[in-house]
Design a protein around this motif. Structure first.
Motif, PDB file in Angstrom:
ATOM      1  N   ASP A 126      -1.103  -3.947   5.689  1.00 12.67           N
ATOM      2  CA  ASP A 126      -1.724  -3.650   4.395  1.00 12.67           C
ATOM      3  C   ASP A 126      -2.364  -2.263   4.400  1.00 12.67           C
ATOM      4  OD1 ASP A 126      -1.128  -6.054   3.010  1.00 12.67           O
ATOM      5  OD2 ASP A 126      -2.745  -7.080   4.048  1.00 12.67           O
ATOM      6  N   ASP A 127      -2.714  -1.764   5.582  1.00 16.37           N
ATOM      7  CA  ASP A 127      -3.322  -0.435   5.670  1.00 16.37           C
ATOM      8  C   ASP A 127      -2.331   0.666   5.296  1.00 16.37           C
ATOM      9  OD1 ASP A 127      -5.498   1.387   6.376  1.00 16.37           O
ATOM     10  OD2 ASP A 127      -4.300   1.908   8.137  1.00 16.37           O
ATOM     11  N   LEU A 128      -1.067   0.325   5.132  1.00 11.81           N
ATOM     12  CA  LEU A 128      -0.080   1.316   4.684  1.00 11.81           C
ATOM     13  C   LEU A 128      -0.471   1.911   3.326  1.00 11.81           C
ATOM     14  CD1 LEU A 128       2.732   2.685   4.982  1.00 11.81           C
ATOM     15  CD2 LEU A 128       3.673   0.750   3.734  1.00 11.81           C
ATOM     16  N   HIS A 129      -0.996   1.090   2.413  1.00 14.18           N
ATOM     17  CA  HIS A 129      -1.342   1.590   1.072  1.00 14.18           C
ATOM     18  C   HIS A 129      -2.400   2.695   1.146  1.00 14.18           C
ATOM     19  CE1 HIS A 129       1.111  -1.604  -0.406  1.00 14.18           C
ATOM     20  NE2 HIS A 129       0.273  -2.553  -0.079  1.00 14.18           N
ATOM     21  N   PRO A 130      -3.554   2.447   1.796  1.00 14.04           N
ATOM     22  CA  PRO A 130      -4.518   3.552   1.873  1.00 14.04           C
ATOM     23  C   PRO A 130      -4.024   4.741   2.698  1.00 14.04           C
ATOM     24  CG  PRO A 130      -5.344   1.613   3.038  1.00 14.04           C
ATOM     25  CD  PRO A 130      -4.145   1.183   2.271  1.00 14.04           C
ATOM     26  N   GLN A 131      -3.177   4.497   3.707  1.00 13.09           N
ATOM     27  CA  GLN A 131      -2.577   5.639   4.433  1.00 13.09           C
ATOM     28  C   GLN A 131      -1.840   6.536   3.440  1.00 13.09           C
ATOM     29  OE1 GLN A 131      -0.028   4.345   7.752  1.00 13.09           O
ATOM     30  NE2 GLN A 131      -1.432   2.640   8.050  1.00 13.09           N
ATOM     31  N   ASN A 132      -1.100   5.904   2.527  1.00 16.97           N
ATOM     32  CA  ASN A 132      -0.349   6.677   1.534  1.00 16.97           C
ATOM     33  C   ASN A 132      -1.273   7.379   0.547  1.00 16.97           C
ATOM     34  OD1 ASN A 132       2.303   6.310   2.396  1.00 16.97           O
ATOM     35  ND2 ASN A 132       2.516   4.353   1.341  1.00 16.97           N
ATOM     36  N   TRP A 133      -2.258   6.646   0.044  1.00 18.82           N
ATOM     37  CA  TRP A 133      -3.050   7.283  -1.012  1.00 18.82           C
ATOM     38  C   TRP A 133      -4.039   8.314  -0.492  1.00 18.82           C
ATOM     39  CZ3 TRP A 133      -8.256   7.095  -1.793  1.00 18.82           C
ATOM     40  CH2 TRP A 133      -8.985   5.934  -1.479  1.00 18.82           C
ATOM     41  N   GLU A 134      -4.431   8.211   0.782  1.00 13.35           N
ATOM     42  CA  GLU A 134      -5.260   9.279   1.359  1.00 13.35           C
ATOM     43  C   GLU A 134      -4.494  10.603   1.315  1.00 13.35           C
ATOM     44  OE1 GLU A 134      -7.730  10.419   5.415  1.00 13.35           O
ATOM     45  OE2 GLU A 134      -5.989   9.114   5.612  1.00 13.35           O
ATOM     46  N   LEU A 135      -3.244  10.555   1.765  1.00 11.61           N
ATOM     47  CA  LEU A 135      -2.392  11.751   1.753  1.00 11.61           C
ATOM     48  C   LEU A 135      -2.131  12.249   0.335  1.00 11.61           C
ATOM     49  CD1 LEU A 135      -0.103  13.722   2.807  1.00 11.61           C
ATOM     50  CD2 LEU A 135       1.449  11.763   2.572  1.00 11.61           C
ATOM     51  N   ILE A 136      -1.756  11.327  -0.551  1.00 17.67           N
ATOM     52  CA  ILE A 136      -1.166  11.732  -1.835  1.00 17.67           C
ATOM     53  C   ILE A 136      -2.217  12.129  -2.861  1.00 17.67           C
ATOM     54  CG2 ILE A 136       0.234  10.858  -3.760  1.00 17.67           C
ATOM     55  CD1 ILE A 136       1.735   9.211  -1.428  1.00 17.67           C
ATOM     56  N   LEU A 137      -3.251  11.305  -3.032  1.00 13.54           N
ATOM     57  CA  LEU A 137      -4.327  11.689  -3.958  1.00 13.54           C
ATOM     58  C   LEU A 137      -4.889  13.045  -3.541  1.00 13.54           C
ATOM     59  CD1 LEU A 137      -7.274   9.447  -5.133  1.00 13.54           C
ATOM     60  CD2 LEU A 137      -7.653  11.783  -4.430  1.00 13.54           C
ATOM     61  N   SER A 138      -5.127  13.203  -2.241  1.00 13.86           N
ATOM     62  CA  SER A 138      -5.737  14.431  -1.732  1.00 13.86           C
ATOM     63  C   SER A 138      -4.839  15.641  -1.958  1.00 13.86           C
ATOM     64  CB  SER A 138      -6.047  14.274  -0.238  1.00 13.86           C
ATOM     65  OG  SER A 138      -6.911  13.176  -0.024  1.00 13.86           O
ATOM     66  N   THR A 139      -3.540  15.477  -1.717  1.00 14.62           N
ATOM     67  CA  THR A 139      -2.604  16.597  -1.863  1.00 14.62           C
ATOM     68  C   THR A 139      -2.516  17.056  -3.313  1.00 14.62           C
ATOM     69  OG1 THR A 139      -1.335  15.740   0.007  1.00 14.62           O
ATOM     70  CG2 THR A 139      -0.261  17.399  -1.354  1.00 14.62           C
ATOM     71  N   TYR A 140      -2.493  16.115  -4.250  1.00 19.13           N
ATOM     72  CA  TYR A 140      -2.487  16.501  -5.670  1.00 19.13           C
ATOM     73  C   TYR A 140      -3.764  17.275  -6.013  1.00 19.13           C
ATOM     74  CZ  TYR A 140       1.699  14.023  -7.290  1.00 19.13           C
ATOM     75  OH  TYR A 140       2.999  13.627  -7.518  1.00 19.13           O
ATOM     76  N   ASN A 141      -4.909  16.819  -5.471  1.00 17.91           N
ATOM     77  CA  ASN A 141      -6.176  17.507  -5.733  1.00 17.91           C
ATOM     78  C   ASN A 141      -6.196  18.912  -5.137  1.00 17.91           C
ATOM     79  OD1 ASN A 141      -7.660  15.632  -7.190  1.00 17.91           O
ATOM     80  ND2 ASN A 141      -9.259  15.404  -5.663  1.00 17.91           N
ATOM     81  N   SER A 142      -5.838  18.997  -3.852  1.00 21.10           N
ATOM     82  CA  SER A 142      -6.099  20.229  -3.102  1.00 21.10           C
ATOM     83  C   SER A 142      -4.963  21.233  -3.148  1.00 21.10           C
ATOM     84  CB  SER A 142      -6.413  19.884  -1.643  1.00 21.10           C
ATOM     85  OG  SER A 142      -5.284  19.248  -1.045  1.00 21.10           O
ATOM     86  N   ARG A 143      -3.695  20.762  -3.214  1.00 23.40           N
ATOM     87  CA  ARG A 143      -2.560  21.661  -3.010  1.00 23.40           C
ATOM     88  C   ARG A 143      -1.609  21.772  -4.206  1.00 23.40           C
ATOM     89  NH1 ARG A 143      -4.164  24.239   1.666  1.00 23.40           N
ATOM     90  NH2 ARG A 143      -4.942  22.688   3.146  1.00 23.40           N
ATOM     91  N   ILE A 144      -1.638  20.789  -5.098  1.00 25.96           N
ATOM     92  CA  ILE A 144      -0.667  20.799  -6.200  1.00 25.96           C
ATOM     93  C   ILE A 144      -1.332  21.232  -7.504  1.00 25.96           C
ATOM     94  CG2 ILE A 144       0.957  19.410  -7.564  1.00 25.96           C
ATOM     95  CD1 ILE A 144       1.508  17.779  -4.991  1.00 25.96           C
ATOM     96  N   PHE A 145      -2.306  20.429  -7.979  1.00 29.95           N
ATOM     97  CA  PHE A 145      -2.980  20.803  -9.228  1.00 29.95           C
ATOM     98  C   PHE A 145      -4.197  21.700  -8.979  1.00 29.95           C
ATOM     99  CE2 PHE A 145      -0.765  16.918 -10.781  1.00 29.95           C
ATOM    100  CZ  PHE A 145       0.037  17.568 -11.694  1.00 29.95           C
ATOM    101  N   VAL A 146      -4.676  21.746  -7.748  1.00 30.20           N
ATOM    102  CA  VAL A 146      -5.797  22.610  -7.340  1.00 30.20           C
ATOM    103  C   VAL A 146      -7.028  22.332  -8.233  1.00 30.20           C
ATOM    104  CG1 VAL A 146      -6.378  24.935  -6.519  1.00 30.20           C
ATOM    105  CG2 VAL A 146      -3.985  24.359  -6.896  1.00 30.20           C
TER     106      VAL A 146
END
Length: 619
Positions: A70-90
């Motif tokens: 079940d920890d797969l879900h937060p593993q994914n969203w840690e990466l993805i939410l953060s990347t959209y914030n920091s590297r994609i939409f800035v």
């Protein structure tokens, strides 16, 4: 005066008797605090970085200890939410949301951008990139986002996990395939499933961060112009949404109305279970029963692919796997109609109300500010439905399909003796399942005993013991020194973590009186009998006119909102599901109370003030 803070991550000890090495094997190494991973030799740089962050438990989504799969879900969203914030939409003031698994529970933090020059530099990127999405929002959603999300789910559904044959089919030889499709596809399809799940999470946050950011900009603008504006006035200006997430509940209302129209309501109410009803109706020759039963079956896909929880745990029941859940809601709606009550939602009334409130505040602004107000409001209303709608595609429909596939693999490993029961797969990390499948196909190819038959039952027994002990000792609600200000939009809007909320956590002793404070999520003042619900299994306790008190709610609890007077939850902010659903159902609500479900007992008379965010225990 001593610094007021929570314990640092390196000060939180594992409960007595935990097998530390077994615990460490359960999670990705980078998700554990440095002191757990390295012991006394933990690198100072990592320990200091962890100490400099403020961490809080994500009980909004991950309210239980984390089984490894079940920890797969937060593993994914840690990466993805953060990347959209920091590297994609800035996003100007916010980078990512880091995670740590502490004593089996998920803790999260936020990485702010504090340098004002850097915020301004990032603003240029954000305005251009986010502006493109805001200007083309509906087109992107309908033509790109939705078809792609459905495509990912369908690709998941198409994956097959077939057992290994005694011998490969002769076409492998005569069609010169050059590999074993049975061995190769078993491992390949598992890895595909993992990557498709990650793709679904990329869709999840593609537009969600921007949805919260737009609302937060509108919220901050109004707070600047009207410092005393109640939070729910801001929320009500964007209420009255028509989203797919409410469709499962609307389908049950439609089926209830149809049953009454066809004159088979009493017949449906006579069945004790969905299984009994389906057995009878599948054999029925009665034209009206056949017609209704066809509609019931047509509604199942995809509307019953709906979790009763948040969607992140394998143990949360899903409608399609336990048809008694929607069937009991359906019977409630039939009884409502029989009592002469309306099943219409509050959407139209909310739309009228939101326009009245918006016009009231708009008239108080200067001409220049009105233009900004109109712009912010228009964007917030455009993006807001997505804040809830994405949930249906990912956490509900998508994850229901995903968990069904995981259980297929669990049954296969169980058949070959790797697992004592199919659901034991959830005690394995995703890469360990890939390794176990590699072990299985290798032993099949070599014709030798599979080591996993001896390794996994023993390892999983140890992990079950570890998780059992972790459940017995709750970690603190937060770790580290509280920040002066919280700027990350998700943290404020969804989790409801503000400086005021952190102060409440630090002074929980003061919250043990008869007045409990939280966020005013949905307006109205009511008094009534409290019913405390801590899991979906307890929803049957809720009767017409009760006040629902719970740690958290799920969008799938919509039918319950239709019969309660008010809702009180321990966690969540203005944009949490409990808050949004309460507003759409026209039910007063206070969320983010911290500990209402522990302080309030079943049967207590309480008063809920959804205007001011206050719950009072009357007796």
């Amino acid at each position: 005066m001593a610094e007021r803070r929570f314990p640092y991550p390196d000060e939180v000890k594992l409960p007595e008797g935990i097998d530390v090495e077994t615990y460490k094997r359960m999670y990705p190494y980078y998700r554990l605090p440095a002191v757990v991973l390295f012991g006394k030799d933990a690198p100072k740089e990592l320990v200091e970085w962890e100490r400099n962050q403020f961490w809080y438990q994500d009980s909004l989504h991950h309210y239980d200890v984390m089984p490894p799969l079940d920890d797969l879900h937060p593993q994914n969203w840690e990466l993805i939410l953060s990347t959209y914030n920091s590297r994609i939409f800035v996003v100007p003031p916010a980078n990512g949301i880091p995670h740590k698994i502490v004593n089996g529970y998920l803790f999260i933090s936020f990485v702010p951008v504090l340098d004002e020059k850097e915020v301004q530099r990032r603003l240029e990127y954000f305005q251009k990139r986010a502006g493109h999405y805001y200007q083309n929002w509906n087109s992107i959603y309908e033509k790109s986002w939705k078809p792609e999300a459905e495509k990912i789910i369908k690709e998941m559904e198409a994956l097959e996990f077939r057992d290994l044959p005694e011998f490969e089919d002769e076409k492998v030889v005569f069609e010169h395939m050059g590999y074993s499709p049975s061995a190769y596809s078993l491992v390949e399809n598992w890895l595909k499933l993992m990557l498709l799940e990650q793709r679904l999470w990329w869709k999840h946050f593609e537009m969600l961060n921007l949805g919260y950011a737009a609302y937060l900009l509108f919220y901050q603008f109004l707070k600047q112009k009207f410092p005393d504006i109640p939070d729910q006035h801001v929320a009500l200006m964007v209420a009255g949404i028509d989203v797919i997430l409410f469709k499962p509940d609307l389908e049950l209302r439609r089926l209830a109305k149809l049953a009454v129209e066809l004159g088979i309501a009493e017949r449906l109410l006579s069945f004790a279970s969905a299984e009994e009803m389906e057995a009878e109706f599948s054999r029925s020759k009665n034209e009206k029963e056949v017609k209704w039963f066809n509609e019931w079956n047509n509604a199942k896909y995809p509307w019953f692919y709906y979790t009763t929880g948040i969607g992140f745990y394998h143990h949360e029941p899903r409608w399609i796997d336990d048809l008694n859940i929607p069937f009991n809601f359906l019977k409630d709606y039939i009884r409502k109609i029989q009592r002469g009550e309306s099943l219409e939602t509050a959407t139209e009334r909310l739309r009228k109300q939101r326009d009245e409130i918006a016009n009231r505040y708009r008239e108080l602004l200067s001409e220049e500010d009105r233009k900004l107000f109109d712009q912010y409001l228009q964007v917030a209303r455009t993006v807001f439905p997505y804040v809830e709608e994405h949930n249906f595609f990912v956490e509900h429909w998508g994850h229901t399909v995903f968990y069904r596939k995981l259980r297929e693999v669990g049954r296969l490993l169980h058949k070959h003796g790797f697992l004592e029961s199919p659901d034991d797969i959830f005690y394995m990390a995703w890469w360990e399942v890939a390794l176990a499948l590699q072990d299985l196909v290798t032993s099949w190819g070599v014709v030798m005993p599979a080591v996993g038959r001896y390794y996994w039952p023993r390892e999983i027994a140890k992990r079950k013991e570890v998780l059992k002990k972790l459940r017995e000792v709750k970690p603190p609600p937060a770790m580290g020194k509280p920040p002066e200000v919280v700027t990350e939009p998700f943290t404020v809007m969804l989790w409801g973590v503000t400086r005021e909320r952190i102060e409440d956590w630090l002074g929980t002793a003061a919250a043990a009186g008869k007045v409990i404070k939280g966020f005013p999520a949905s307006p109205g003042v009511v008094e009534g009998k409290a019913v405390v619900v801590t899991s979906v299994e307890e929803l049957s306790k809720v009767k017409e006119g009760d006040i629902l008190v719970c740690p958290n709610t799920s969008p799938a609890w919509g039918p319950v909102f239709a019969k309660v007077k008010a809702v009180v939850s321990d966690i969540g902010g203005l944009m949490a599901h409990a808050a949004i659903v309460a507003r759409e159902y026209g039910v007063p609500a206070v969320v983010g109370t911290g500990n209402a479900s522990r302080l309030i007992k079943d049967g207590m008379k309480i008063k809920v003030d959804g205007f001011n965010g206050v719950v009072e225990i009357l007796e």
